[in-house]
Design a protein around this motif. Structure first.
Motif: not given
Lengths: 106, 106, 106, 106
Positions: C1-5, D78-79, D81-96
């Protein structure tokens, strides 16, 4: 408020939704709307919340609270006044004045 | 409902609690009470919930919803009726009848 | 879980969001996401909830719960195990077996 | 975290509680605990919340979130990390960057 409850009932019945509106799901819907109301204040100081969003989400909270109350045939004003009576006893003025502590910490 | 709101204000002011009652914390309090109401239905079928518990927790939900509405000077009946108008448009009878789908899935 | 955090922290810091992430707003965000998760089950029997929606909302709940835990420097596994220890005492097997009653009703 | 999930399962099964733990009620329990966690911050600035209360309520949130995840056989890391991937797309750094706006307002 009776007129409002009648419109809520009509809105529901025109859509044939009473089949979904058992008390458990109504309480869930109320809790979900309370979360959406909370979102109007997230990451913000209170005065920066959008009053339009607060108004709409609070109206949704009231709508489900009224439908739930109606499902139980509660006398709305009576149950609130009775709860205030109870809270008067739980939070006596001389102990509770000026503090946000819970009754079991007073 | 005006008399109820006046008693809620008096209860608050006798305890000098308005200092804590900013709109953000009122919305939190409402959400917390909605959770306690939900607890009346947890692990149960709807009809097994204790009506006394439902009554008390629902009264708390109304109390905070009324205080929040009062803090914004909303006209309570008006905001609920306006929201029903909006929902009439979002959920047209011919599409929404008999289905629990969300408006964006209709 | 450390990697996730670590990924959650990086996601937050790349957007300069720590300024918004005080513990109170993190707890609010968690509660809002718990409401969105609840919505996956609204007006439905449990098996009719969309697993994709459950997955996404549950992931959001975990994300805020992990960020809040991280803000307090909690040892995540330790605090859960300690709480289970407490619950073992509150819900002794011989009293709690097969009943959904709360500990204060056992 | 596997060891924690195993203890949660054992705690549940020793009490014969799986019969109550359908996914809908687990999501309700999670939402109720999120409300209790919120209560630790009510009427307070974030730093005045009692860390012991936060710890206990957050542990309860995790417990139900883990049980719900387990009921769906999700791979927890996994779930998220996948949600963070989605949020990376929803909240691009240059806009957010530096703003708390929702993705649909960016």
């Amino acid at each position: 408020m009776d007129q409002v409850i009648q419109r809520l009932r009509r809105f529901r019945d025109e859509r044939n939704w009473q089949q979904f509106h058992n008390s458990k799901d109504l309480a869930m819907a109320l809790s979900i709307e309370a979360g959406e109301l909370l979102e109007a204040f997230l990451w913000k100081s209170p005065e920066d919340a959008d009053p339009e969003k607060v108004k709409e989400e609070l109206a949704d909270v009231f709508a489900y609270a009224l439908l739930l109350s109606d499902a139980y045939n509660f006398d709305l004003e009576k149950i609130i006044l009775e709860k205030i009576d109870k809270n008067e006893a739980k939070y006596p003025v001389n102990k509770a004045k000026g503090t946000a502590k819970k009754y079991n910490e007073l």
